[in-house]
Write a protein that holds these residues in place. Structure first.
Motif, PDB file in Angstrom:
ATOM      1  N   ASN A 113       0.822  -1.208   0.000  1.00 39.33           N
ATOM      2  CA  ASN A 113       0.000   0.000   0.000  1.00 39.33           C
ATOM      3  C   ASN A 113       0.859   1.261   0.000  1.00 39.33           C
ATOM      4  N   GLU A 116       2.338   1.670  -3.489  1.00 38.89           N
ATOM      5  CA  GLU A 116       1.303   2.105  -4.420  1.00 38.89           C
ATOM      6  C   GLU A 116       0.976   3.592  -4.223  1.00 38.89           C
ATOM      7  N   ALA A 117       0.935   4.003  -2.970  1.00 39.67           N
ATOM      8  CA  ALA A 117       0.670   5.421  -2.692  1.00 39.67           C
ATOM      9  C   ALA A 117       1.845   6.279  -3.135  1.00 39.67           C
ATOM     10  N   LEU A 118       3.041   5.760  -3.017  1.00 33.03           N
ATOM     11  CA  LEU A 118       4.247   6.501  -3.392  1.00 33.03           C
ATOM     12  C   LEU A 118       4.338   6.657  -4.905  1.00 33.03           C
ATOM     13  N   THR A 119       4.073   5.582  -5.630  1.00 30.83           N
ATOM     14  CA  THR A 119       4.200   5.630  -7.083  1.00 30.83           C
ATOM     15  C   THR A 119       2.913   6.033  -7.759  1.00 30.83           C
ATOM     16  N   GLY A 120       1.795   5.904  -7.079  1.00 33.78           N
ATOM     17  CA  GLY A 120       0.499   6.249  -7.689  1.00 33.78           C
ATOM     18  C   GLY A 120      -0.019   5.190  -8.632  1.00 33.78           C
ATOM     19  N   LYS A 121       0.550   4.003  -8.566  1.00 33.34           N
ATOM     20  CA  LYS A 121       0.126   2.906  -9.453  1.00 33.34           C
ATOM     21  C   LYS A 121      -0.633   1.854  -8.659  1.00 33.34           C
ATOM     22  N   LYS A 122      -1.611   1.274  -9.290  1.00 30.53           N
ATOM     23  CA  LYS A 122      -2.339   0.136  -8.706  1.00 30.53           C
ATOM     24  C   LYS A 122      -2.085  -1.080  -9.574  1.00 30.53           C
TER      25      LYS A 122
END
Length: 123
Positions: A113, A116-122
């Motif tokens: 998580n 994902e928050a750091l890179t902005g990718k899901k």
């Protein structure tokens, strides 16, 4: 030598202030221990009568178990399977933390998580 004595004598008011603060902390922590609930300060409190009744029934069962002959293995297992243990039964079982009622996240999930928050990718 004089400079060391002068510096040590300058610390006396500080030592006195620290001693007063520690004494005040001890007095207040002994006077008001029931007001602190660091886990959940807004937790719903039950009525004292309700808890007292549960404790009385648990105490009565414990006294009966102590007076009687020792439980057989079958009776102990049957009583233990009723709840938490053979005396307490199911009292406060809803307040007990178990894997079924906790929403714990693993380190792997937390790091996923975070990334994902750091890179902005899901995924």
């Amino acid at each position: 030598m004089r400079s060391i004595r002068f510096k040590l004598s300058a610390l006396r008011p500080v030592r006195f202030l620290v001693a007063v603060c520690v004494c005040a902390l001890l007095v207040f922590s002994n006077a008001f221990p029931a007001y602190s609930d660091p886990v959940n300060p807004t937790a719903r409190r039950s009525a004292p009568e309700q808890g007292e009744e549960q404790l009385r029934s648990i105490e009565r069962e414990a006294q009966e178990a102590a007076i009687e002959t020792p439980y057989s293995q079958e009776k102990t297992q049957a009583k233990a399977n009723e709840g938490l243990n053979e005396i307490q039964g199911t009292a406060d079982i809803d307040k007990m933390k178990r894997p079924e009622n906790t929403q714990a996240t693993s380190v792997e999930e937390k790091s996923k998580n975070f990334l994902e928050a750091l890179t902005g990718k899901k995924d």
